[in-house]
Design an enzyme around this catalytic site. Structure first.
Site, short mmCIF file in Angstrom:
data_model
loop_
_atom_site.label_atom_id
_atom_site.label_comp_id
_atom_site.label_asym_id
_atom_site.label_seq_id
_atom_site.Cartn_x
_atom_site.Cartn_y
_atom_site.Cartn_z
N LYS A 22 0.83 -1.22 0.00
CA LYS A 22 0.00 0.00 0.00
C LYS A 22 0.86 1.27 0.00
CE LYS A 22 -3.85 -2.27 2.40
NZ LYS A 22 -4.87 -2.13 3.48
N TYR B 48 -12.63 -2.61 -3.01
CA TYR B 48 -13.09 -2.62 -1.62
C TYR B 48 -14.62 -2.52 -1.51
CZ TYR B 48 -8.37 -2.41 0.31
OH TYR B 48 -7.07 -2.71 0.69
N ASN C 140 -2.00 0.31 6.74
CA ASN C 140 -1.42 -0.91 7.31
C ASN C 140 -0.52 -1.68 6.33
OD1 ASN C 140 -3.44 -1.94 5.74
ND2 ASN C 140 -4.35 -3.22 7.31
N HIS D 218 -2.06 -5.59 1.86
CA HIS D 218 -3.33 -6.32 1.80
C HIS D 218 -3.02 -7.74 1.34
CE1 HIS D 218 -7.38 -7.56 0.65
NE2 HIS D 218 -6.81 -8.07 -0.42
N GLU E 52 -9.95 -11.40 -6.71
CA GLU E 52 -9.05 -10.24 -6.66
C GLU E 52 -7.99 -10.28 -7.75
OE1 GLU E 52 -9.48 -9.19 -1.90
OE2 GLU E 52 -7.68 -10.24 -2.57
P1 CMP Z 1 -7.25 -4.76 3.96
O1 CMP Z 1 -6.73 -6.13 4.27
O2 CMP Z 1 -6.69 -4.07 2.79
O3 CMP Z 1 -8.83 -4.85 3.80
C1 CMP Z 1 -9.72 -3.87 4.26
C2 CMP Z 1 -9.02 -2.70 4.83
O4 CMP Z 1 -9.83 -1.80 5.53
C3 CMP Z 1 -8.03 -3.17 5.86
O5 CMP Z 1 -6.97 -3.83 5.23
C4 CMP Z 1 -7.69 -1.89 6.56
O6 CMP Z 1 -6.64 -1.18 5.93
C5 CMP Z 1 -8.97 -1.09 6.40
N1 CMP Z 1 -9.61 -0.93 7.69
C6 CMP Z 1 -10.10 -1.89 8.47
N2 CMP Z 1 -10.60 -1.35 9.60
C7 CMP Z 1 -10.41 -0.01 9.51
C8 CMP Z 1 -10.70 1.08 10.34
N3 CMP Z 1 -11.32 0.91 11.53
N4 CMP Z 1 -10.36 2.31 9.92
C9 CMP Z 1 -9.76 2.48 8.72
N5 CMP Z 1 -9.46 1.47 7.89
C10 CMP Z 1 -9.77 0.25 8.28
#
Ligand code: CMP
Length: 140
Positions: free
Chosen positions: A11, A51, A114, A117, A128
């Site tokens: 990311k 998403y 984070n 993914h 995906e």
């Molecule tokens: P990802 O695995 O990419 O799939 C969904 C994403 O939503 C997750 O990683 C996080 O980056 C994001 N996400 C999940 N919970 C929250 C939250 N409380 N606030 C912001 N982003 C979130």
């Protein structure tokens, strides 16, 4: 189980911090193979579609904006039990809860930013991967 493929995204928080190589090293050290990889800027529509399952969540707009805020590296990873293995290598979604040595513990800033993914199931990976790669792009 057997040999599986999973979809990965490095990311914008990680690409902008020059962590692409460090993350790829952790992926390869785990035994997973990077069998397709491309650095792109996601379009807003691509991020919204990717998403879509989260479209009713309060963080959806923020998540989409974050994913288009910088380059991402989309990947296909292959290996024994690849989906579960990559989830182990990534660590918990929230870096505050991620185990030592995981990508998110080492590099992620927050639950939103984070670093990576990974597909959560075989059916998800199968949905995906074709959003970003054709079979011709994948060299196993
Ligand atoms: P990802 O695995 O990419 O799939 C969904 C994403 O939503 C997750 O990683 C996080 O980056 C994001 N996400 C999940 N919970 C929250 C939250 N409380 N606030 C912001 N982003 C979130």
């Amino acid at each position: 189980m057997g040999i599986e493929r999973t979809f990965s995204i490095i990311k914008p928080d990680a690409t902008l911090a020059n962590k692409t190589g460090a993350i790829n090293a952790l992926i390869e050290q785990s035994g997973l193979r990077i069998i397709a990889q491309r650095r792109i800027r996601m379009t807003k529509v691509q991020a919204q579609q990717f998403y879509a399952v989260h479209s009713e969540r309060p963080f959806y707009d923020e998540l989409v904006e974050f994913m288009i805020s910088g380059p991402v590296v989309v990947q296909v990873l292959e290996g024994e039990n690849a989906i579960a293995k990559y989830r182990e290598v990534m660590g918990a979604t929230n870096p505050a809860e991620a185990a030592e040595g995981t990508i998110r513990k080492l590099y992620a800033k927050s639950v939103g930013e984070n670093s990576v993914h990974g597909s959560d199931a075989a059916a998800t990976a199968a949905e995906e991967i074709p959003q970003f790669f054709s079979e011709d792009d994948i060299v196993g």
